[in-house]
Each structure stands twice: as C-alpha cells, then as structure tokens.
Scaffold this motif. Structure first.
Motif, PDB file in Angstrom:
ATOM      1  N   VAL A  36       0.774  -1.018  -0.068  1.00 19.59           N
ATOM      2  CA  VAL A  36      -0.045   0.023  -0.024  1.00 19.59           C
ATOM      3  C   VAL A  36       0.882   1.317   0.023  1.00 19.59           C
ATOM      4  O   VAL A  36       1.752   1.493   0.946  1.00 19.59           O
ATOM      5  CB  VAL A  36      -1.024   0.013   1.286  1.00 19.59           C
ATOM      6  N   VAL A  37       0.753   1.953  -0.950  1.00 19.04           N
ATOM      7  CA  VAL A  37       1.631   3.382  -1.023  1.00 19.04           C
ATOM      8  C   VAL A  37       0.484   4.536  -0.816  1.00 19.04           C
ATOM      9  O   VAL A  37      -0.777   4.680  -1.596  1.00 19.04           O
ATOM     10  CB  VAL A  37       2.015   3.689  -2.353  1.00 19.04           C
ATOM     11  N   ARG A  38       0.846   5.483  -0.050  1.00 21.83           N
ATOM     12  CA  ARG A  38      -0.193   6.889   0.140  1.00 21.83           C
ATOM     13  C   ARG A  38       0.954   7.796   0.286  1.00 21.83           C
ATOM     14  O   ARG A  38       2.120   8.070   0.802  1.00 21.83           O
ATOM     15  CB  ARG A  38      -0.764   6.736   1.571  1.00 21.83           C
ATOM     16  N   HIS A  39       0.380   8.913  -0.592  1.00 19.68           N
ATOM     17  CA  HIS A  39       0.949  10.373  -0.614  1.00 19.68           C
ATOM     18  C   HIS A  39       2.494   9.899  -1.223  1.00 19.68           C
ATOM     19  O   HIS A  39       3.669  10.488  -0.581  1.00 19.68           O
ATOM     20  CB  HIS A  39       1.126  10.975   0.532  1.00 19.68           C
ATOM     21  N   GLY A  40       2.913   8.951  -1.844  1.00 19.91           N
ATOM     22  CA  GLY A  40       4.341   8.518  -2.430  1.00 19.91           C
ATOM     23  C   GLY A  40       4.899   7.872  -1.432  1.00 19.91           C
ATOM     24  O   GLY A  40       6.399   7.715  -1.900  1.00 19.91           O
ATOM     25  N   HIS A  41       4.440   7.222  -0.367  1.00 20.33           N
ATOM     26  CA  HIS A  41       5.217   6.653   0.404  1.00 20.33           C
ATOM     27  C   HIS A  41       4.573   5.091   0.744  1.00 20.33           C
ATOM     28  O   HIS A  41       3.237   5.011   0.787  1.00 20.33           O
ATOM     29  CB  HIS A  41       5.296   7.348   1.798  1.00 20.33           C
ATOM     30  N   VAL A  42       5.564   4.102   0.871  1.00 20.25           N
ATOM     31  CA  VAL A  42       4.849   2.892   1.126  1.00 20.25           C
ATOM     32  C   VAL A  42       4.550   2.799   2.779  1.00 20.25           C
ATOM     33  O   VAL A  42       5.600   3.261   3.755  1.00 20.25           O
ATOM     34  CB  VAL A  42       6.015   1.821   0.856  1.00 20.25           C
ATOM     35  N   VAL A  43       3.372   2.564   3.133  1.00 18.68           N
ATOM     36  CA  VAL A  43       3.146   2.400   4.288  1.00 18.68           C
ATOM     37  C   VAL A  43       2.697   0.989   4.971  1.00 18.68           C
ATOM     38  O   VAL A  43       2.612   0.847   5.914  1.00 18.68           O
ATOM     39  CB  VAL A  43       1.647   3.345   4.481  1.00 18.68           C
ATOM     40  N   ALA A  44       2.542   0.127   3.950  1.00 15.37           N
ATOM     41  CA  ALA A  44       2.520  -1.205   4.196  1.00 15.37           C
ATOM     42  C   ALA A  44       3.046  -2.286   3.107  1.00 15.37           C
ATOM     43  O   ALA A  44       2.572  -1.916   1.956  1.00 15.37           O
ATOM     44  CB  ALA A  44       0.732  -1.438   4.563  1.00 15.37           C
ATOM     45  N   ARG A  45       3.498  -3.212   3.646  1.00 12.44           N
ATOM     46  CA  ARG A  45       4.367  -3.897   2.653  1.00 12.44           C
ATOM     47  C   ARG A  45       4.432  -5.322   3.200  1.00 12.44           C
ATOM     48  O   ARG A  45       5.363  -5.390   4.301  1.00 12.44           O
ATOM     49  CB  ARG A  45       5.653  -3.176   2.313  1.00 12.44           C
ATOM     50  N   GLY A  46       3.929  -6.317   2.624  1.00 15.01           N
ATOM     51  CA  GLY A  46       4.007  -7.662   3.368  1.00 15.01           C
ATOM     52  C   GLY A  46       3.867  -8.732   2.522  1.00 15.01           C
ATOM     53  O   GLY A  46       3.250  -8.729   1.297  1.00 15.01           O
ATOM     54  N   TRP A  47       4.507  -9.799   2.597  1.00 13.83           N
ATOM     55  CA  TRP A  47       4.555 -11.136   1.885  1.00 13.83           C
ATOM     56  C   TRP A  47       4.061 -12.284   2.706  1.00 13.83           C
ATOM     57  O   TRP A  47       4.681 -12.392   3.907  1.00 13.83           O
ATOM     58  CB  TRP A  47       5.802 -11.454   1.232  1.00 13.83           C
ATOM     59  N   TRP A  48       2.999 -13.164   2.444  1.00 17.26           N
ATOM     60  CA  TRP A  48       2.554 -14.351   3.164  1.00 17.26           C
ATOM     61  C   TRP A  48       3.575 -15.628   2.778  1.00 17.26           C
ATOM     62  O   TRP A  48       3.610 -15.845   1.741  1.00 17.26           O
ATOM     63  CB  TRP A  48       1.270 -14.705   2.801  1.00 17.26           C
ATOM     64  N   LEU A 285      -5.775   4.815  -6.951  1.00 21.73           N
ATOM     65  CA  LEU A 285      -6.965   5.540  -6.387  1.00 21.73           C
ATOM     66  C   LEU A 285      -6.541   7.090  -6.506  1.00 21.73           C
ATOM     67  O   LEU A 285      -6.319   7.535  -5.429  1.00 21.73           O
ATOM     68  CB  LEU A 285      -7.055   4.913  -4.963  1.00 21.73           C
ATOM     69  N   PRO A 286      -6.769   7.553  -7.440  1.00 21.99           N
ATOM     70  CA  PRO A 286      -6.525   9.060  -7.432  1.00 21.99           C
ATOM     71  C   PRO A 286      -7.219   9.790  -6.427  1.00 21.99           C
ATOM     72  O   PRO A 286      -6.726  10.930  -5.797  1.00 21.99           O
ATOM     73  CB  PRO A 286      -6.946   9.585  -8.802  1.00 21.99           C
ATOM     74  N   GLU A 287      -8.370   9.608  -6.031  1.00 21.12           N
ATOM     75  CA  GLU A 287      -9.253  10.359  -5.106  1.00 21.12           C
ATOM     76  C   GLU A 287      -8.538  10.184  -3.859  1.00 21.12           C
ATOM     77  O   GLU A 287      -8.929  11.148  -2.838  1.00 21.12           O
ATOM     78  CB  GLU A 287     -10.708  10.062  -5.102  1.00 21.12           C
ATOM     79  N   HIS A 288      -7.863   9.039  -3.701  1.00 25.76           N
ATOM     80  CA  HIS A 288      -7.247   8.841  -2.165  1.00 25.76           C
ATOM     81  C   HIS A 288      -5.626   9.103  -2.138  1.00 25.76           C
ATOM     82  O   HIS A 288      -4.866   9.079  -1.256  1.00 25.76           O
ATOM     83  CB  HIS A 288      -7.488   7.503  -1.641  1.00 25.76           C
ATOM     84  N   ASP A 289      -5.215   9.532  -3.169  1.00 25.37           N
ATOM     85  CA  ASP A 289      -3.826   9.545  -3.648  1.00 25.37           C
ATOM     86  C   ASP A 289      -2.803   8.083  -2.953  1.00 25.37           C
ATOM     87  O   ASP A 289      -1.943   8.154  -2.166  1.00 25.37           O
ATOM     88  CB  ASP A 289      -3.118  10.827  -2.786  1.00 25.37           C
ATOM     89  N   ALA A 290      -3.283   7.091  -3.619  1.00 23.95           N
ATOM     90  CA  ALA A 290      -3.095   5.879  -2.970  1.00 23.95           C
ATOM     91  C   ALA A 290      -3.032   4.787  -4.158  1.00 23.95           C
ATOM     92  O   ALA A 290      -3.681   4.893  -5.379  1.00 23.95           O
ATOM     93  CB  ALA A 290      -3.900   5.490  -1.964  1.00 23.95           C
ATOM     94  N   VAL A 291      -2.085   3.760  -3.881  1.00 23.67           N
ATOM     95  CA  VAL A 291      -2.043   2.632  -4.893  1.00 23.67           C
ATOM     96  C   VAL A 291      -1.838   1.636  -3.900  1.00 23.67           C
ATOM     97  O   VAL A 291      -1.498   1.462  -2.906  1.00 23.67           O
ATOM     98  CB  VAL A 291      -0.553   2.901  -5.618  1.00 23.67           C
ATOM     99  N   VAL A 292      -2.570   0.344  -4.439  1.00 28.30           N
ATOM    100  CA  VAL A 292      -2.580  -0.931  -3.974  1.00 28.30           C
ATOM    101  C   VAL A 292      -2.077  -2.009  -4.909  1.00 28.30           C
ATOM    102  O   VAL A 292      -2.679  -1.951  -5.953  1.00 28.30           O
ATOM    103  CB  VAL A 292      -4.038  -1.174  -3.212  1.00 28.30           C
ATOM    104  N   ALA A 293      -1.028  -2.817  -4.492  1.00 23.85           N
ATOM    105  CA  ALA A 293      -0.515  -3.800  -5.258  1.00 23.85           C
ATOM    106  C   ALA A 293      -0.841  -4.984  -4.350  1.00 23.85           C
ATOM    107  O   ALA A 293      -0.613  -5.218  -3.111  1.00 23.85           O
ATOM    108  CB  ALA A 293       0.767  -3.735  -5.694  1.00 23.85           C
ATOM    109  N   ILE A 294      -1.577  -5.807  -5.242  1.00 22.95           N
ATOM    110  CA  ILE A 294      -1.871  -7.402  -4.621  1.00 22.95           C
ATOM    111  C   ILE A 294      -1.374  -8.744  -5.548  1.00 22.95           C
ATOM    112  O   ILE A 294      -1.926  -8.510  -6.671  1.00 22.95           O
ATOM    113  CB  ILE A 294      -3.322  -7.549  -4.150  1.00 22.95           C
ATOM    114  N   THR A 295      -0.989  -9.560  -5.012  1.00 26.84           N
ATOM    115  CA  THR A 295      -0.808 -10.998  -5.567  1.00 26.84           C
ATOM    116  C   THR A 295      -1.543 -11.850  -4.958  1.00 26.84           C
ATOM    117  O   THR A 295      -1.542 -11.929  -3.483  1.00 26.84           O
ATOM    118  CB  THR A 295       0.632 -11.285  -5.907  1.00 26.84           C
TER     119      THR A 295
END
Length: 505
Positions: A36-48, A285-295
């Motif tokens: 999860v990226v918010r305002h250009g910063h990685v705020v959550a990053r994890g792998w199972w 998600l432009p309205e939230h200035d966020a990106v979510v990447a999921i596998t």
C-alpha cells in the motif's frame, strides 16, 4: 519509494489490519503479497510466507498494463502513432487481413479492446495459424466497426505488443528495463521474465513475471500522471488518455468490471486498475492519492476488491486516527505473515506398505488434474520423498494434455513435510530449459473419518499463483494431482516459473 508509518501519511493502520484479516479469512482467497502506497510513501508492505519480496510472480493479464506502458513510451518518442494501422506496423501481415474492417484496425482500437469483435478470438487465431496467430487474427472478420464495441480479446494486446517490439527492435521486457524499471528504482529485474510466442516475441497479453514492488511502482507512476521525481517518464496526456473509459463494459459479470475500459486498464468504482487472473491487482486510487498492489490465488477477484473498498478505503481519511499503537501492531503483523502449511502426520501407520509404492492416476483424468505419469513414494535417509513423473508424449507422438496442462516428461522430487513450508529448487534438465523451479512443499499422511489413511501433499509453484494438491491412496495404489486453480496457458510443470530462470536451449 520512501517508507513511512501509516499514521504519518494519514492512514489508519486498523483498516489495513482489517484488510489482512478479510483476505486471510476468505475461504477462496490465498493471499501472497500486499503493498500500500499513500502520498508517494510505502505505508504497508508484506508477503505471506512462503512467498517473498524478491520472487517474481506471474501477473497474467496485469501484464497488459505493462504492454500499454511500452506503447505509451513508443508513442511519446515518436516511434509509433496510436492511429497507425496494424497492417502498416506489421506490413508482412497485410495480406492476411481479409476485410476492410481488419485492414482498418489501428493501435488505438487494439489497445482499447475495440477491435470490433464481439468475443475472444485467441483460440480461433491460434488454430488458424499456430506459428503466427496474428495472421489468424487478421483473418477473423470483426462483427462491428472497430472502435465501437468492447470485447476482452487477447489478440488485441498481442498485436500491440508485436507492433511495439517490431518498431523498437527489442522485446517488451528489454525495452521496459531501462525505460521503466530502472528509473523507478525497481530491484531484481534480472529475475523478471516474459513468456513468448513465437520465440523472441513477448506475449504482451499475459506471461510477465515481476515483483509486487514493480506493480506498485507502475501504479504510482500512473497515479502521478507519468511523473517520477524530477522526470516525466510518461506524458501526462498519455496517462490521462490511458486511464479514462474509452468503451463501455455494461455486460461484464461483476460491478467493478462494468465501469468502462481504457488502454489496458479497467475503470472501477474507485479509480482504475490493471488486473490479472486469480487475483493479481494494481489499484490506482487518485481520489485517495493511493496505490494498492496485490498478488494472490483466488477464483473470486471481486471479493478481493470488495475487501479493499470495505476495509481500506475508510482508513484513507488523512487523519491517521489509529495512531502509533496501530502502526506498531500492523508492522508486527506484516513481518509475520504466513500461509498455513498443509497438515498431516510425518509417518504413515504402515511404513513398509508405502515405501517404494508406485501410485498411478486414473486413465480418465478429471478437469483440473495435472498430467502425471506416476508418483513413487520412497523413504531415504530417514525422510519420505515423492518422485513425481510428468506425462510425456510417446516417441513421435503428440504432447499429453489434460485441461490446460501439457506434460513434457519432467521428473522432480519433493519431500513429505507436514506443518511447514519446505523450499525446494527442483532442477530441470537442459532439454526442458535447464535451471530450476522454485517450489514450497508441505503435507503428510491424513486419516479420514472412516479410518482409511491417505497421503496429501501441497506443492506451491512460487513464481505463479498456482498450487498442486497431490493425494495418494495405498490400497488402490492411485494418485490424483489436482490444481486449486489451473494454469491458463498449456505447458509443462517445468514452465511454471519466470522464463528468466530457464537457460535458452
């Protein structure tokens, strides 16, 4: 990308925790990674675990968004025009276009899935010309005028990828390395690979193996309208054009597929996305200035999106109300993510019966079964092993196919290890590509309610979404190898990895 705590970027970490819970608790979702990226910063990053950040993952149709990016780069530097006709970009195929509509197809039509066909044409195109499916595609008459109707159609992206590769004289992955991944600071690209057909041409519509970090970085580039730091890597006008809906998609079965289609990007209820089969996502998600990447590995992709909308979106309120305690709880949770290994006993109740037992599948395999010749159970050096023999064509015969998987005679061994994920690098002989296939194996002997004992082992192909469940019965000396979700492209088990891991033969 810089890293920050969720609360520093206005994210309530409790929403991310709730999303993790929702993904893990859904009976048909096997999550592999989340960034999860918010305002250009990685705020959550994890792998199972057993999945890991440096392991590339098959992206399936999320590959399309990278192909469109390669086209955007070619349009930006004047190498190609969106209004170029396919028969002009690939003139040797012009004679195959048997109708005015086929001859009029432009890159703009194709990148927007607006070829005028009303349904998928890949199987027909490949059947018409297995060596050059684009000839087969151009010979299929579009039912409508190009640019007037949407149909999700693999040859459209395949054609775009072929045109870009021809114009620039190198593969899609070869172009994106220096022009996209390096400027974005994406690491580990030497392990990225792209399936090809014919040899030397990246498929474009599927087949890219890349990391979740690469997916997140492309998402951020699109969120920032092509800008990365001080550089404008993609024109703002291209990103705006690519991310808007060009054709309506009201007949798609799920709500987040009904919001329209751009240039290899889906519009959704919130922003836009690229996605691939079985739950590979790049959510912008432009309205939230966020990106979510999921596998992940799931047949229910809408369930993943619903979980994001339900749990994560309310957490993007810019107040970071969860505070430092929630941030710390999330950090600990992300560091300890793990999928449950297959259970079972480490030893059978009757070891001599199982030792050396050759298990064979039914002559009539069911849909979703893998093409195996046999599985031998052996005890060596105090441990149990399975020697798995993939089916192969007889001398001079056709490849053995079951469902979507074609056997090529690969033989590999995996341990029987209940209660843990054992990492295995299964070697591949040179005639099948060489190198090794990264696996994670777990499982053991299980006893049914009635008292009968069977062997159940789960094999995860770590660079794909896929899991193979191998179940053996001693009384009948039988085995079944069943995919939880079957691979979508025919090929040997040895091909379930990044092509970068195979030596060219």
């Amino acid at each position: 990308m810089p890293v920050a705590s969720p609360s520093q970027q206005g994210v309530d970490a409790r929403g991310v925790l709730a999303l993790l819970d929702a993904l893990q608790e859904h009976p048909h979702v096997d999550p592999h990674s989340l960034v999860v990226v918010r305002h250009g910063h990685v705020v959550a990053r994890g792998w199972w675990a057993p999945y890991a950040p440096d392991q590339p993952h098959l992206l399936y149709s999320l590959s399309k968004s990278f192909t469109a990016t390669a086209l955007g780069l070619a349009v930006a530097d004047g190498t190609l025009s969106l209004d170029a006709r396919l028969v002009d970009a690939l003139p040797e195929l012009a004679a195959s276009a048997t109708s005015d509509r086929a001859r009029s197809l432009t890159l703009r039509h194709l990148v927007g899935m607006g070829s005028g066909h009303l349904a998928e044409t890949w199987d027909r195109a490949q059947a018409a010309d297995p060596d050059e499916p684009l000839r087969g595609f151009l010979g299929i008459e579009p039912e409508r005028e190009p640019g007037t109707v949407f149909a999700y159609n693999q040859p459209c992206t395949y054609a775009v990828g072929a045109a870009v590769q021809r114009a620039r004289g190198e593969t899609l992955l070869g172009q994106l390395g220096p022009r996209l991944f390096e400027p974005l600071g994406v690491a580990g690209t030497e392990r990225f690979g792209w399936q090809q057909h014919p040899r030397g041409r990246d498929l474009g519509f599927t087949g890219l193996h890349a990391t979740t970090d690469a997916v997140a970085a492309l998402g951020v580039l699109l969120l920032q309208r092509g800008r990365w730091g001080e550089r404008q890597l993609l024109p703002t006008a291209w990103v705006d054009e690519a991310s808007r809906a060009h054709l309506p998609t009201p007949h798609e079965p799920e709500v987040d597929w009904q919001q329209g289609y751009g240039f290899q990007l889906w519009r959704q209820r919130h922003g836009f996305r690229g996605d691939g089969a079985y739950g590979q996502f790049m959510l912008v998600l432009p309205e939230h200035d966020a990106v979510v990447a999921i596998t992940s590995d799931t047949p229910d992709m809408q369930a993943v999106l619903d979980a994001v909308w339900t749990h994560l979106l309310p957490a993007l309120g810019d107040d970071g109300s969860g505070g430092a305690d929630a941030d710390e709880e999330l950090a600990q949770r992300l560091a300890g993510l793990a999928l449950p290994p297959a259970a079972g006993a480490p030893e059978p109740s009757d070891g001599p019966t199982w030792d050396g037992l050759l298990l064979t599948p039914s002559e009539v395999l069911r849909p979703g079964d893998a093409a195996l010749e046999d599985v031998r159970v052996e005890r060596r050096d105090g441990a149990w092993w399975l020697r798995v023999q993939e089916s192969a064509a007889p001398e001079g015969g056709q490849a053995v196919a079951t469902g979507q998987q074609v056997g090529a005679g690969w033989r590999f061994e995996v341990p029987v290890v209940p209660g843990e994920h054992r990492l295995v690098e299964a070697p591949v002989p040179d005639e099948l590509g060489g190198g090794a296939v990264p696996l994670a194996v777990s499982g053991g002997w299980v006893r049914a309610v009635g008292g009968s004992e069977s062997l159940r082992v789960e094999v995860r192909f770590l660079q794909t979404p896929h899991r193979l469940v191998v179940t053996g019965e001693s009384a009948s000396a039988s085995v079944r190898a069943r995919w939880v979700t079957p691979p979508l492209r025919a090929g040997s088990l040895a091909e379930l990895r990044s092509p970068a891991l195979a030596r060219q033969v």
